[in-house]
Every structure is written in C-alpha cells, then in structure tokens.
Scaffold this active site. Sequence first.
Site, PDB file in Angstrom:
ATOM      1  N   CYS A   1       0.861  -1.181   0.000  1.00 35.51           N
ATOM      2  CA  CYS A   1       0.000   0.000   0.000  1.00 35.51           C
ATOM      3  C   CYS A   1       0.898   1.231   0.000  1.00 35.51           C
ATOM      4  O   CYS A   1       2.108   1.123  -0.207  1.00 35.51           O
ATOM      5  CB  CYS A   1      -0.954  -0.004   1.185  1.00 35.51           C
ATOM      6  SG  CYS A   1      -0.139  -0.085   2.787  1.00 35.51           S
ATOM      7  N   THR A   2       0.347   2.396   0.239  1.00 35.00           N
ATOM      8  CA  THR A   2       1.117   3.637   0.114  1.00 35.00           C
ATOM      9  C   THR A   2       2.244   3.725   1.138  1.00 35.00           C
ATOM     10  O   THR A   2       3.411   3.896   0.784  1.00 35.00           O
ATOM     11  CB  THR A   2       0.196   4.858   0.257  1.00 35.00           C
ATOM     12  OG1 THR A   2      -0.873   4.757  -0.684  1.00 35.00           O
ATOM     13  CG2 THR A   2       0.969   6.150   0.004  1.00 35.00           C
TER      14      THR A   2
END
Length: 346
Positions: free
Chosen positions: A189-190
């Site tokens: 994810c980020t």
Amino acid sequence: MTSNLPQDDLPYKVMAIYKFADLPDVEAIQPALAQLCAGGEIKGTLILAPEGINGTVAGTPAAIDALAEWLFETGAFGDRLAGAEVKYSAASEMPFLRMKVRLKPEIVTLRAPEANPAKTVGTYVEPADWNGLIERNDVVLVDTRNDYEVGLGTFSRALDPKTQTFTEFKDYVETHLDPARDKKVAMFCTGGIRCEKASSYLLSRGFEEVFHLKGGILKYLEVVPEAESRFAGECFVFDERVAVGHGLVEGDATLCRACRHPLTAADRADPAYHEGVSCPYCEHDEAKHAAAQERQKQMELAEKRGGAHLGDGAAVAAADARARKRAEAEASRARNAAAAAKAAKR
C-alpha cells in the site's frame, strides 16, 4: 530516537506516525495530547483508537521533538508506542490549517474486529528484498489500495481489487482469494498501514503465509534505484503533490477540482476535461461541475482581494461549501419544477 529529518534550514518539522497498539484508554489521553499540541502551536491531525495511533503533524523542530518525547517516553502512552513507524521531513511553510486530535473506532477502517495487527501481522519485507519476493511464481501479489490510486501506478503483475474504500477489501478476499490455493500472498500500500491490517485479516481467514512491503510504496521509491524498480507509474499521495515518483520527486498527476480524482496526462487530454471544472470521471455530474465553477470564482475573487492565503485549503473548503449549498438548492428547485410539470399533465 534517531531522526531522518533532512538537514535543511527550514522552519517547520513534519512528523508522520502510525502504530497498532493496545490503547483502551485513548479517550482519557486525548485531552492531554490536544493540550500539548495546542501549547506548542502544532497543527495537523492525529487519530486515536483502541487499536493505535495514526496521523501527520507539523510545528517548530522544538515543538515536534517535545511531542515525540511525550508520545514515546514521558507521556500517558508509556512505552506502548515504541517501535512506531515514524517519518520526519521539513517544510518551508506550515502545511496544515489547524490541529485535530480525533477519537475513532479504528485508525484505518476495515470493520473487521478479527484483524488485530497488534497481536498478529504478516511478515515484513524490506524494500531491498521486495523484488525477489514478487518475482516468484508461487506468490500472489495484491495491491490493497483503492482503484483511483492503482490507476496512477502499481507493481508489475499486481492484482487490482478495484475497491473504492478499504472496507470493500474483505469482499475481494472472499470472492477472489482462496487460502487453500493461494499459499503465499504479498501485499503493498502507500505507506504500510493498510497492509498491516490487511495482512492480519488474511491470517485470521486461514491464509498461511502473508507478506507486506515495509514502509509501503513510498519507502520503496525512496530507497530502490529506479533502474531496479518494478513499480510502474506514480504513487498517489494524500496532499497537494497528488503523486510522487522515484526518489519521491513530485509527479505529473493533478487533481480534478470537481471530483478530486487524480488525473494523468492522458486524462487531461480527454475532451471531457476542463481545468477546474470537470474531467472524464465526473463529466456527467452537473452538481460537481457547478460546485467547481463556484469554487473557482470564489478563489479568483479572494485572490483579487489579496485574502486567499488563509491557505488555499481554507479557500477551497469555504468555496466548496457555498457551491455545494447552491448546487443542492438548484437541484431541489429543478426536481420540484419537474414534479409540478408532471402533475399538471395528469
């Protein structure tokens, strides 16, 4: 604690933090934390939940250092935030308008009580080791971000769950992943926080080996040389940079000011794109267009008066609220007129 703050002579220090920890007493802690931040003129947002802490704040270096000492050493949390994922950076201007210390049920919303990263979490994989893992044929690679984020960039071979919110990730797991078949699952994810909860959720559902990228895409783009990178495109970030590329250099993506969808160069070349008003993702949403037009008008007026820089965020928010009310009123009048016309024909 060791700081990775760049040695620039800038007036503001920014701290991004998250940690899954057992914090049943956050409601009692909130007032003291809010008072400390207010006293140090710190601004930003911190989210507190029984499962942990998450947020980004900024202030003078001395104020942020004092906050860090309180969070990790001297304050009401004791040593419960030890080992938190913390990133420091510097800013030439205060990036936030106000300070908020919010109480929420979760620091990242999945609505799956069985997912508890403070107790069970997947295997962390350092960015330097990530390429070797995801190139294996026996590993299923899943992007846990939402569709608009994936659209700007992702890793080669990654599956896109096509979710609009993180809570939909549970449905994706139910319909597309099978613990009997998918023995090894790697996720990213980020910045790492969503994957912690997602990996915990998969383990609770019987998946045997679950891996996730430590520090997320942002850490990968920071430390992995571009020539060795398996990430294609740009990484969406939740601030005015919109997206970043390798070396965390600001990317080419922009935001549609009507619907807030990130836009690539191809999106901006689409006939439906009108700067500040509409884009291919909201071309049929007249209410959003009206709001965007009103917002642009208000920002231009504020700029002429020399008063826009309460901060563009404040100007945008105020214009959005006025435009939304006006668009809703116009839509209501249109519905009433249509209903009256229909009744008159009977």
